[in-house]
Enzyme design. Structure first.
Site, short mmCIF file in Angstrom:
data_model
loop_
_atom_site.label_atom_id
_atom_site.label_comp_id
_atom_site.label_asym_id
_atom_site.label_seq_id
_atom_site.Cartn_x
_atom_site.Cartn_y
_atom_site.Cartn_z
N PHE A 185 10.42 -4.11 -4.58
CA PHE A 185 9.57 -4.86 -3.63
C PHE A 185 8.15 -4.83 -4.18
O PHE A 185 7.62 -3.75 -4.44
CB PHE A 185 9.57 -4.21 -2.25
CG PHE A 185 8.58 -4.85 -1.29
CD1 PHE A 185 9.03 -5.73 -0.32
CD2 PHE A 185 7.21 -4.58 -1.37
CE1 PHE A 185 8.12 -6.34 0.55
CE2 PHE A 185 6.30 -5.19 -0.50
CZ PHE A 185 6.77 -6.07 0.46
N GLU A 186 7.57 -6.00 -4.33
CA GLU A 186 6.15 -6.07 -4.65
C GLU A 186 5.60 -7.35 -4.06
O GLU A 186 6.27 -8.38 -4.14
CB GLU A 186 5.90 -6.17 -6.17
CG GLU A 186 6.16 -4.95 -6.98
CD GLU A 186 5.87 -5.15 -8.48
OE1 GLU A 186 6.05 -6.26 -9.01
OE2 GLU A 186 5.45 -4.17 -9.10
N ILE A 187 4.42 -7.27 -3.47
CA ILE A 187 3.66 -8.48 -3.20
C ILE A 187 2.36 -8.27 -3.97
O ILE A 187 1.67 -7.27 -3.74
CB ILE A 187 3.39 -8.69 -1.70
CG1 ILE A 187 4.73 -8.84 -0.94
CG2 ILE A 187 2.51 -9.93 -1.48
CD1 ILE A 187 4.59 -9.02 0.56
N HIS B 153 3.77 -0.61 -13.69
CA HIS B 153 2.90 -1.35 -12.74
C HIS B 153 2.04 -0.39 -11.92
O HIS B 153 0.86 -0.65 -11.67
CB HIS B 153 3.76 -2.15 -11.75
CG HIS B 153 4.39 -3.37 -12.34
ND1 HIS B 153 5.12 -4.25 -11.58
CD2 HIS B 153 4.40 -3.86 -13.60
CE1 HIS B 153 5.56 -5.23 -12.36
NE2 HIS B 153 5.15 -5.02 -13.58
#
Ligand code: GDP
Ligand code: MN
Length: 348
Positions: free
Chosen positions: A235-237, A272
């Site tokens: 999950f990444e925004i 990241h």
């Protein structure tokens, strides 16, 4: 008949011509999914969750990328589930292959060793290409060039609460660059030399280290060692311009040259996360507490009863991973100087 779904008008496409339910402005944003044709049905479930809880009102685009061409069934099934425009892209060979400086024999010996030691995905070549692609290349794909924000979605994920606001606009309006729901400790055996490589990078590129960064989240001793904390990147925004920044590009190039994607098994999550912790101000990283999320084997369920009520959540708060021993979210709260939310002690 199947045909080329992109050039057919289906009842579903007609529906898409209707204005989105949620009024108001949109961010320049897209969903992004890396998938194989064999992921079609697990991915279909993820899309239903995202659409039912959020995107049916917002109709954001969705980009799908693959190292192999997507087949007609994948495109057909997926297109009818997405309320926005779907785009299917092929990953260029140079973003999914061994760079010339990698010693193939050495890389193969590492895989065999990791297979014997039963390190998760340790013997896989494709998993390494995937991690390297997600670390350094997805945001370079031509289909993503027009966008500023992305939301990464994997096959077989769930959302447990309504998302009744626009997280992309939230990012934009609050100047956030990276958003997460779950954090945890990485397996040390997958990244034995990652931190020493990062330290060399920091010494050579001090200009890229942000003032007011969050070193405290990833190190317990002011940068001497890595504490293995990372945001879970399935999950990444996030902001694509952050990943396209000179700092991030120099960093990825440096890591890639060091060879750890192949000589070890560096994951895109620590890659990241370390970047987000060091190149951003700590306030630019956002904890999406109200996006309740599951990817095997962890759940993020909002800690506060008032949030679970407001967003019509269906998760059991006892399943919330945030305050359990293997999560790094308590450490994130400490690094931000935040008190823990009411009720956390019942979820430890
Ligand atoms: P895990 O979550 O770490 O167990 O790894 P996954 O198997 O979920 O893979 C992470 C993401 O990369 C998912 O979106 C997968 O669909 C995708 N993925 C993994 N391997 C490949 C591959 O060989 N080709 C393609 N096109 N996608 C892949
Ligand atoms: Mn996954």
């Amino acid at each position: 008949e199947l045909g080329n779904v992109n050039s057919q008008t289906t009842p579903n496409d007609q529906q898409k011509l209707r204005p989105a339910v949620a009024p108001g402005k949109r961010a320049n944003a897209t969903f992004i999914t890396l998938a194989r044709n064999s992921d079609t049905w697990e991915l279909a479930k993820s899309i239903r969750h995202i659409e039912d809880r959020f995107n049916h009102k917002y109709n954001y685009d969705w980009v799908f990328l693959n190292d192999q061409p997507f087949d007609d069934q994948f495109k057909k099934v997926i297109t009818r589930l997405v309320s926005g425009t779907t785009k299917f892209g092929l990953i260029p060979k140079e973003h999914w292959s061994f760079p010339e400086w990698i010693d193939q024999d050495k890389a193969a010996a590492v895989r065999e060793d990791m297979r014997q030691r039963k390190i998760i995905y340790g013997d896989s070549v494709s998993y390494r290409h995937m991690c390297r692609f997600e670390s350094g290349f997805f945001f370079e794909h031509e289909l993503l060039q027009q966008y500023e924000y992305y939301w990464r979605v994997e096959p077989d994920i769930k959302l447990f609460c309504d998302v009744d606001y626009d997280p992309f606009l939230y990012m934009q309006e609050n100047k956030k660059k990276y958003g997460f729901t779950l954090s945890l400790y990485e397996y040390k055996d997958t990244i034995p030399t990652l931190w020493q490589t990062v330290r060399k990078f920091m010494a050579e590129f001090p200009q890229h280290i942000a003032e007011g960064n969050n070193m405290q989240f990833i190190s317990n001793d002011e940068g001497h060692t890595y504490n293995l904390c990372h945001f879970w990147s399935n999950f990444e925004i996030g902001s694509l311009s952050f990943l396209r920044s000179q700092a991030y590009r120099d960093y990825f190039k440096y890591l890639d040259k060091a060879g750890g994607f192949f000589y070890e098994r560096w994951g895109d999550a620590p890659v990241h996360s370390i970047a987000a912790a060091l190149f951003l101000k700590k306030e630019e990283v956002h904890f999406f507490d109200n996006i309740a999320y599951w990817h095997v084997p962890f759940t993020h369920c909002p800690t506060r009863e008032e949030d679970r009520e407001k967003y019509k959540c269906m998760c059991n708060p006892k399943d919330n991973f945030d305050w359990k021993g293997y999560s790094c979210t308590a450490r994130f709260f400490e690094s931000m100087g935040w008190p823990k939310p009411a009720g956390y002690e019942y979820q430890m």
